[in-house]
Design a protein around this motif. Sequence first.
Motif, PDB file in Angstrom:
ATOM      1  N   VAL A 159      18.167  60.303 -21.940  1.00 35.28           N
ATOM      2  CA  VAL A 159      18.999  59.432 -21.101  1.00 35.28           C
ATOM      3  C   VAL A 159      20.160  58.818 -21.894  1.00 35.28           C
ATOM      4  CG1 VAL A 159      19.007  57.560 -19.412  1.00 35.28           C
ATOM      5  CG2 VAL A 159      16.892  58.848 -19.814  1.00 35.28           C
ATOM      6  N   ILE A 160      19.847  57.908 -22.800  1.00 34.32           N
ATOM      7  CA  ILE A 160      20.896  57.106 -23.430  1.00 34.32           C
ATOM      8  C   ILE A 160      21.798  57.953 -24.327  1.00 34.32           C
ATOM      9  CG2 ILE A 160      21.398  55.115 -24.898  1.00 34.32           C
ATOM     10  CD1 ILE A 160      20.219  54.444 -22.151  1.00 34.32           C
ATOM     11  N   TYR A 301      14.290  52.609 -16.956  1.00 39.21           N
ATOM     12  CA  TYR A 301      15.314  52.563 -15.914  1.00 39.21           C
ATOM     13  C   TYR A 301      16.245  51.360 -16.096  1.00 39.21           C
ATOM     14  CZ  TYR A 301      14.183  56.371 -12.697  1.00 39.21           C
ATOM     15  OH  TYR A 301      14.035  57.595 -12.120  1.00 39.21           O
ATOM     16  N   THR A 302      15.699  50.234 -16.463  1.00 36.73           N
ATOM     17  CA  THR A 302      16.533  49.043 -16.646  1.00 36.73           C
ATOM     18  C   THR A 302      17.475  49.211 -17.825  1.00 36.73           C
ATOM     19  OG1 THR A 302      14.738  47.684 -15.758  1.00 36.73           O
ATOM     20  CG2 THR A 302      16.506  46.538 -16.912  1.00 36.73           C
ATOM     21  N   LEU A 306      21.560  49.123 -17.622  1.00 31.17           N
ATOM     22  CA  LEU A 306      22.310  48.235 -18.508  1.00 31.17           C
ATOM     23  C   LEU A 306      23.368  49.013 -19.281  1.00 31.17           C
ATOM     24  CD1 LEU A 306      19.513  45.922 -19.949  1.00 31.17           C
ATOM     25  CD2 LEU A 306      21.461  45.213 -18.542  1.00 31.17           C
ATOM     26  N   PHE A 307      23.006  50.194 -19.795  1.00 30.00           N
ATOM     27  CA  PHE A 307      23.984  50.992 -20.519  1.00 30.00           C
ATOM     28  C   PHE A 307      25.158  51.339 -19.606  1.00 30.00           C
ATOM     29  CE2 PHE A 307      26.007  54.865 -21.912  1.00 30.00           C
ATOM     30  CZ  PHE A 307      26.121  54.682 -23.294  1.00 30.00           C
ATOM     31  N   LEU A 308      24.871  51.790 -18.395  1.00 33.34           N
ATOM     32  CA  LEU A 308      25.938  52.160 -17.467  1.00 33.34           C
ATOM     33  C   LEU A 308      26.800  50.957 -17.104  1.00 33.34           C
ATOM     34  CD1 LEU A 308      23.904  54.561 -15.156  1.00 33.34           C
ATOM     35  CD2 LEU A 308      25.731  55.208 -16.740  1.00 33.34           C
ATOM     36  N   TYR A 312      30.749  50.651 -17.908  1.00 29.56           N
ATOM     37  CA  TYR A 312      31.740  50.373 -16.877  1.00 29.56           C
ATOM     38  C   TYR A 312      32.602  49.165 -17.250  1.00 29.56           C
ATOM     39  CZ  TYR A 312      33.785  48.899 -12.473  1.00 29.56           C
ATOM     40  OH  TYR A 312      34.675  48.503 -11.500  1.00 29.56           O
ATOM     41  N   LEU A 313      31.946  48.110 -17.707  1.00 28.25           N
ATOM     42  CA  LEU A 313      32.716  46.903 -18.087  1.00 28.25           C
ATOM     43  C   LEU A 313      33.657  47.169 -19.237  1.00 28.25           C
ATOM     44  CD1 LEU A 313      29.912  44.194 -17.827  1.00 28.25           C
ATOM     45  CD2 LEU A 313      31.798  44.606 -16.215  1.00 28.25           C
TER      46      LEU A 313
END
Length: 319
Positions: A159-160, A301-302, A306-308, A312-313
């Motif tokens: 994932v990450i 999942y959390t 958080l990474f996404l 985005y920010l």
Amino acid sequence: MISASLIAMTAFFLDTVLGDPQSRWHPVAVLGRFIAFLERLLYPTNGSDQRKFAMGAFLTLLVLCISYGCAEGLLLVARELPVAWGADLVSVILLYFCISPRMLAKAGQDICTLLVKGDLPAAREHVGYIVGRDTAQLDEADAARATIETVAENTVDGVIAPLFFFAFGGAPLAVLYRAANTMDSMLGYKNERYLYFGRMAARVDDVLNFVPARITGMLFVMAAYLLGYDGRNALNILVRDAAGHPSPNGGHAEAPVAGALHIRLGGVNYYFGERHFRAYMGDAHMEISAKHILGAVRLMYTATVLFLLFYYLLSFYRQ
């Protein structure tokens, strides 16, 4: 064109809705067959250790170059399409194939369900699908432990890390990472056949995972706070125990999960009948059970969300 962060979110949404397609034509499955073909072609059965290392390094470089080149080629073709969003669509699809949070969650949830039902033989069988250790003699706690360790470590691999490399180099770099990780899973064993032949694949995977693993560790700590687990203990165990893991990166995923859930990971495992001891991660404040698998899935999942969100920010700030 849409922003790269929205492409990443779309790929994650697709995985959440559709999961990872189970097909022999899945790009990672095709890549695995290609690696196996190159291994048969290049492995020096009667060669010296130096020759095994050299041929393994050549295989590693070849697979990385071809993987990156294929992804870049698809994007070049897509950019020539008469629609402006062609390259974005290809990027979404490529990244979707590189991540697998839903498959990881489903594997954990299925094992949890079997353990709750008391079907330990079936749980052992399912654990064997996702780990390399012997599973025939696992008790309930060890089956749950193996599952939690896999969910934690594969939060990095599955994932990450792909999302991290997509953020830095787009879909081709995410594909390159997936190729490196696949080679490590196939060749990165410390046995007679792969000790030298697979060494370069293992080292490349270690290097590529160095930063994503440490990011994942901190995301797990933040996720623990958000989910009402023990975030402070997650951070303490991350700092205290991560370096003790035999992998340079695995402890940064396992330790905060163990701390957040107040369990102890690591310990005795058996591989091909041989006993191995893995350094403990965390403290045994409570016995590991099936419910802790669901805790690890929630943390996974959390941490991903958080990474996404941070991605985005950051992209919004850079505009």
